[in-house]
Design a protein around this motif. Structure first.
Motif, PDB file in Angstrom:
ATOM      1  N   THR A  31       0.835  -1.207   0.000  1.00  0.00           N
ATOM      2  CA  THR A  31       0.000   0.000   0.000  1.00  0.00           C
ATOM      3  C   THR A  31       0.863   1.247   0.000  1.00  0.00           C
ATOM      4  OG1 THR A  31      -1.833  -1.087   1.146  1.00  0.00           O
ATOM      5  CG2 THR A  31      -1.721   1.308   1.301  1.00  0.00           C
ATOM      6  N   ARG A  34       2.336   1.687  -3.466  1.00  0.00           N
ATOM      7  CA  ARG A  34       1.355   2.169  -4.458  1.00  0.00           C
ATOM      8  C   ARG A  34       1.061   3.644  -4.282  1.00  0.00           C
ATOM      9  NH1 ARG A  34      -1.293  -2.701  -3.245  1.00  0.00           N
ATOM     10  NH2 ARG A  34      -2.774  -1.588  -1.913  1.00  0.00           N
ATOM     11  N   LYS A  37       3.919   5.724  -5.444  1.00  0.00           N
ATOM     12  CA  LYS A  37       3.944   5.695  -6.913  1.00  0.00           C
ATOM     13  C   LYS A  37       2.884   6.624  -7.490  1.00  0.00           C
ATOM     14  CE  LYS A  37       5.357   4.189 -10.906  1.00  0.00           C
ATOM     15  NZ  LYS A  37       6.690   4.610 -11.413  1.00  0.00           N
TER      16      LYS A  37
END
Length: 289
Positions: A31, A34, A37
């Motif tokens: 998590t 992500r 990102k």
């Protein structure tokens, strides 16, 4: 840019890795990856680069750091205001204090709080670390030193007397030959505490045998005959097997300070606990124990 992503961004900066940030925030490692990102895609450039010492900010990441911290301050201020304006006596009340203080002094206060207001859930964070009240690491804190953070409402709550403790055998050995009895002290980081200087000054020939940040751990080592220690009297006086050793001059007492962020001054559950603390801890006997 969402606050939840910025919160993860700041956690990675402070912890130096995705894994440590995930553990701190209570989310999974993927998590964190992500969300970082997603932020980098939005910025269209990398925000972190890897080094042997962990993740560090790129120039792009450094450029948004101040903005991210400003967003954090605003989010935390909003959270504090909403908590402070809560008009029902329910919810979690996060309390920071040393373990010995929570178990020996605060316990009756918290018991009475839940008796009067069953929907309030006290959550004691027992640690010697000075948690941040501005970041809502805790709602209220009890410390032996005044608060230095800005916007903190604080006051001296009470004074705690300290004493020199050991087993009966240790006390006898101390009387016969002080140099034969070990000293149990605070650790190096807390060697400036006045009781450490007091103990070393009174018994300069006695060896140091144990150090700990925890008074409760020190008390347990006393019980096992390892040596003598200066302990808060509310802790030392309640432990079967330990006795207070009389000295010509007692160890220095310590003031207890209570503090909370000014945004929480209207939090009803906080006010309820402080009112009970004032009622129970103003007893002169408790002030000297």
């Amino acid at each position: 840019m969402e606050w939840s992503d910025v919160r993860i961004f700041l956690a990675v900066i402070r912890k130096g890795s995705f894994g440590e940030a995930a553990r701190t925030l209570g989310v999974s490692h993927p998590t964190v990856g992500r969300r970082i990102k997603a932020l980098e895609n939005e910025a269209q450039q990398a925000l972190f680069r890897r080094t042997r010492d962990g993740l560090v900010l790129t120039d792009a990441g450094d450029a948004i750091l101040n903005l991210a911290e400003s967003m954090e301050n605003s989010a935390l201020a909003l959270e504090r205001r909403l908590a402070g304006n809560h008009d029902r006596l329910e919810g979690i009340l996060r309390i920071s204090s040393a373990e010995w203080f929570a178990t020996t002094v605060l316990a009756p206060v918290l018991s009475e709080l839940t008796r009067r207001h069953p929907a309030i859930v006290p959550e004691v964070i027992a640690s010697y670390r000075l948690l941040s009240l501005s970041r809502r690491d805790a709602d209220v804190a009890f410390r032996i030193v005044p608060f230095t953070e800005p916007d903190i409402v604080q006051r001296r709550l009470m004074s705690i007397a300290y004493g020199l403790y050991g087993t009966s055998a240790t006390a006898q050995a101390m009387q016969n030959d002080p140099a034969s009895v070990g000293l149990i002290l605070m650790n190096t980081a807390q060697s400036h505490f006045p009781d450490v200087a007091w103990l070393l000054d009174r018994f300069p020939q006695s060896p140091r045998v144990f150090t700990s940040t925890s008074r409760a751990v020190q008390a347990q080592m006393c019980l096992r005959g390892m040596g003598v220690a200066v302990l808060p009297q509310p802790l030392g006086d309640t432990l079967p097997g330990l006795q207070r050793i009389q000295t010509a001059e007692p160890p220095p007492s310590r003031d207890i300070w209570v503090g909370y962020h000014q945004d929480l001054r209207h939090m009803d559950r906080l006010r309820a606990m402080l009112d009970i603390a004032d009622t129970l801890l103003v007893d002169p006997v408790m002030r000297t124990q």
